[in-house]
Design an enzyme around this catalytic site. Structure first.
Site, short mmCIF file in Angstrom:
data_model
loop_
_atom_site.label_atom_id
_atom_site.label_comp_id
_atom_site.label_asym_id
_atom_site.label_seq_id
_atom_site.Cartn_x
_atom_site.Cartn_y
_atom_site.Cartn_z
N GLY A 47 39.19 36.77 33.99
CA GLY A 47 39.58 38.01 34.66
C GLY A 47 40.92 38.58 34.24
N GLU A 102 47.85 36.66 36.59
CA GLU A 102 46.63 36.58 37.40
C GLU A 102 46.00 37.97 37.53
OE1 GLU A 102 44.83 34.38 38.85
OE2 GLU A 102 46.00 32.69 39.59
N ASP A 103 44.67 38.00 37.67
CA ASP A 103 44.00 39.27 37.96
C ASP A 103 44.19 39.64 39.43
OD1 ASP A 103 42.39 37.16 38.82
OD2 ASP A 103 40.53 37.98 38.01
N ASP A 106 44.19 36.34 46.08
CA ASP A 106 43.42 36.69 47.28
C ASP A 106 43.80 35.72 48.40
OD1 ASP A 106 41.47 38.03 48.76
OD2 ASP A 106 39.91 36.64 48.13
N GLY A 108 44.98 32.89 47.85
CA GLY A 108 46.16 32.19 47.33
C GLY A 108 45.85 30.75 46.93
N THR A 110 43.78 29.46 44.63
CA THR A 110 43.77 29.22 43.18
C THR A 110 45.20 29.23 42.64
OG1 THR A 110 41.66 30.39 43.09
CG2 THR A 110 42.78 30.01 40.99
N ARG A 168 33.56 43.90 34.13
CA ARG A 168 34.93 43.60 33.67
C ARG A 168 35.45 44.70 32.77
NH1 ARG A 168 36.06 38.21 34.94
NH2 ARG A 168 34.35 36.73 34.76
P1 IMP Z 1 41.91 33.07 45.57
O1 IMP Z 1 41.93 31.63 45.19
O2 IMP Z 1 41.16 33.30 46.86
O3 IMP Z 1 43.27 33.72 45.61
O4 IMP Z 1 40.97 33.81 44.56
C1 IMP Z 1 41.34 34.21 43.33
C2 IMP Z 1 40.10 34.46 42.49
O5 IMP Z 1 38.97 34.98 43.25
C3 IMP Z 1 40.41 35.54 41.49
O6 IMP Z 1 41.01 35.02 40.32
C4 IMP Z 1 39.05 36.18 41.26
O7 IMP Z 1 38.37 35.47 40.25
C5 IMP Z 1 38.31 36.01 42.55
N1 IMP Z 1 38.33 37.25 43.38
C6 IMP Z 1 38.94 37.40 44.59
N2 IMP Z 1 38.76 38.65 45.07
C7 IMP Z 1 38.06 39.32 44.13
C8 IMP Z 1 37.57 40.70 44.05
O8 IMP Z 1 37.77 41.57 44.92
N3 IMP Z 1 36.87 41.00 42.91
C9 IMP Z 1 36.63 40.11 41.92
N4 IMP Z 1 37.07 38.83 41.96
C10 IMP Z 1 37.78 38.43 43.06
#
Ligand code: IMP
Length: 178
Positions: A47, A102-103, A106, A108, A110, A168
Site C-alpha cells: 500500500g 505508511e499508507d 488506523d 495503530g 500494525t 491501488r
Molecule cells: P492498523 O493496524 O489497523 O493501523 O491497519 C493498518 C493497515 O490496515 C493499513 O496498512 C491498510 O493495509 C489497512 N487499512 C486500514 N484502513 C484501510 C482503508 O480504509 N482502506 C484500505 N486499507 C486499510
C-alpha cells in the site's frame, strides 16, 4: 489518461492535485527535520509504494529506500495486532535515521508492531510518516510525526490503498460505497 471512476466509488475525498500538494508540504517538513543527515525510508508493501515514490522525489536530504512486507492476522474480521514479517529489509538499520512510510495508520496495531520491531535493530532515530491517519479508530497510541491527511471513519481506496487488492492504481483517494 487516468482510469475511469469505478461504480464502487462513492466520492473522491482527495484529488490528485490535493495529494501532490500535501505530499510536497510534508516532504518539506521531513527535509527540514533531517537537514544535514542521511535518511532511510522504509515502506510497507504494497500500500505504501505510491506514497513512498511521490514523497521520496520531494525530499531534499540524501536518502536510501528499503521495503518490508507483512501479513496481519485478523480474528472475526477484527485486527489482532498479530503481524508477521513476510519480507524483511534487505539492509540493517543500525545507527540510521529511519522514517517508516505508511499508507494509513488506523487502529495503530500494525504501526506499533513495526516500530517495536525496528527499534530493536538499533536505529539512531525512528519516526512514522503516513499518508492517511484515522485517529478516531485508534486502539493503541503510536507517535505519528508526519501525516498528510486525517480521514473520517470510512473505508478508502486509491493512491496505493486497496479493497481486495483492487483500486491501488486510482490517482485519487476515494470513499467506497458501503
Ligand atoms: P492498523 O493496524 O489497523 O493501523 O491497519 C493498518 C493497515 O490496515 C493499513 O496498512 C491498510 O493495509 C489497512 N487499512 C486500514 N484502513 C484501510 C482503508 O480504509 N482502506 C484500505 N486499507 C486499510
Amino acid at each position: 489518461m487516468s482510469p475511469a471512476q469505478p461504480p464502487e466509488i462513492e466520492r473522491i475525498l482527495f484529488t490528485e492535485g490535493e495529494i501532490a500538494q500535501r505530499i510536497a508540504a510534508v516532504a518539506a517538513e521531513v527535509s527540514e527535520r533531517y537537514r544535514g543527515r542521511q535518511l532511510k525510508l522504509i515502506a510497507v508493501l504494497k500500500g505504501s509504494v505510491f506514497f513512498l515514490a511521490a514523497l521520496a522525489q520531494r525530499i531534499e536530504v540524501p536518502l536510501k529506500i528499503d521495503f518490508l512486507a507483512i501479513s496481519s492476522f485478523a480474528s472475526s474480521g477484527k485486527p489482532t495486532g498479530v503481524v508477521r514479517i513476510a519480507k524483511d529489509l534487505d539492509e540493517p538499520i543500525e545507527g540510521e535515521d529511519v522514517l517508516l512510510v505508511e499508507d494509513i495508520v488506523d487502529t495503530g496495531l500494525t504501526a506499533r508492531y513495526l516500530l517495536q520491531t525496528l527499534a530493536g535493530r538499533g536505529p539512531n532515530s525512528l519516526a512514522i510518516c503516513t499518508l492517511l491517519d484515522r485517529t478516531c479508530r485508534r486502539l493503541v497510541q503510536v507517535p505519528v510525526e508526519f501525516r498528510c491527511f486525517e480521514i473520517p471513519d470510512r473505508f478508502v481506496v486509491g493512491f496505493g490503498l486497496d479493497y481486495r487488492q483492487l483500486y491501488r492504481n486510482l490517482p485519487y483517494i476515494a470513499v467506497m460505497r458501503p
